[in-house]
Structure formats: C-alpha cells, structure tokens
Design a protein around this motif. Structure first.
Motif: not given
Length: 229
Positions: A33-40, A69-80
């Motif tokens: 949720e933090f990362v999502s807001e930073m991206a925006k 939450i899932m939309s970020v969790y599924k991102q390859p960049d986040f996973i890596k």
C-alpha cells in the motif's frame, strides 16, 4: 522535470517468532500500500532488509489481501526487489533518499531495533532534512536511532505504532519480545494512539508514523504531502 529522490523501504528477514516455529515476517499490505502510493506520486522506491535477500511473508497477512495489494504483489519487480533480492544496508547510499519507511509485521521486532547500519542510514536521511516513517510494528526500527550527540531521535516526538490493546486482540502479547508503547516511552517519545484497528497517522516534524496495518496508505499520503509542501 526534476527527478525526486527515492524512498527507502525497510523489510524484515525474520521468518518466525523468536526461537519458535510459529511463522511471521512482513505484513504484505504494509509494503504494497505504501509502494502503490509512491508510484502514483512518481517517487521511486528501493528495498532493503537487515541481511539483504529474501523477505518472508507473515501468513496471517495474506488473509487481508485486497485487489490493490495483489496488484503490487504480482508485479515481477516487487517479487524480485522486495521479496527475493532486497539490498543489504551496505549497498545503500543515504544521499539517494528523501525518506525511509519501516514496514511492519511481527518479524521486525527481532531484526529492526538493533541494526546499527539501518540506524546510521536513517540518521543521515534525517540530518539531510528527509523523513523517517513507519507503520505498525515498523516503529521498532525507530527505537534506537540517535543524533550526533547520542540522543534518541524519537525523544520528545509524538510517535505511534501497534498498541498493547492491538497485541492482545491479535493474541500475540505473550509472543512478542517487547511492547511498542513501553519502548517508545523509555526513550522519551510521546506514544499516541486511537481506537484499535482504526486508521491513525501522526506527524511530528520529520517523523510520520502509523498505528496499524490499516494506516500504511495514510502514512504514504502524508509523506507525499510533506515532501511536496
């Protein structure tokens, strides 16, 4: 267009409650949720953990996963970068960051408080006018950061984090190595709180802290507002 400095997200490497076999780790939503807001807000993020590398997920946090939450969790960049290959503190240059954010999950209570490398990074960001932020148990990372005179940075500051009442409701009061309120107050901080499991964020100067998992997005928004003001 001026490129904004990055935010550094701190995650735990702890997979269990102390020496037990009871699993814990990162509370997923507190990172996503933090990362999502930073991206925006077009603010890049990097991920660091006390040891670098793998970050375990608290299995209980997966019960509260939402579509965002899932939309970020599924991102390859986040996973890596967030879950498998986090930076080691020695790989981080504090000058690259305008803020540091300590995500929670009970695991952080074992590996955040006494990590001197992370404390040094946070102190340098703070000294440069940047922000120290945390949510929930992430407040553990703030406890032992000191200024150049050796004083605790949180002394005299309003700080929040996961409360004793919330530990009791979570059934974890007997499992944790300390209580956040007690440790903040030992260091001269002013621990503030609101109702259990309700969004609550407090800003005191360059500190922005959130009480519980429902406060991560609000911490991010307040940080973005502070950076832009």
């Amino acid at each position: 267009m001026i490129t904004m400095k990055k935010a550094l997200v701190v995650l735990t490497n702890t997979p269990a409650y102390g020496a037990t076999n009871h699993p814990t780790g990162l509370w997923l939503g507190e990172a996503t949720e933090f990362v999502s807001e930073m991206a925006k807000a077009n603010i890049p993020v990097d991920y660091v953990s006390p040891k670098g590398g793998f970050v375990p997920l608290d299995p209980r946090s997966m019960k509260y996963v939402t579509a965002p939450i899932m939309s970020v969790y599924k991102q390859p960049d986040f996973i890596k970068r967030a879950l498998t290959s986090t930076l080691q503190p020695s790989q981080v240059d504090p000058n690259d960051y305008q803020a540091i954010y300590y995500a929670g999950g009970h695991g952080v209570m074992w590996d955040f408080p006494n990590n001197v490398e992370l404390q040094a990074i946070a102190a340098k960001i703070y000294q440069a006018g940047g922000y120290i932020t945390a949510v929930c148990h992430g407040v553990a990372g703030l406890l032992n950061i000191r200024d150049t005179q050796g004083n605790y940075l949180i002394a005299g500051k309003k700080i929040t984090g996961f409360t004793t009442a919330e530990e009791i409701l979570a059934g974890k009061k007997s499992s944790v190595p300390f209580l956040n309120k007690t440790e903040v107050e030992k260091r001269g901080g002013n621990f503030v709180k609101k109702r259990a499991y309700k969004e609550f964020v407090v800003q005191d100067g360059q500190f922005i802290t959130g009480q519980n998992p429902f406060s991560a997005q609000a911490v991010a928004k307040k940080l973005i507002q502070a950076i832009g003001s």
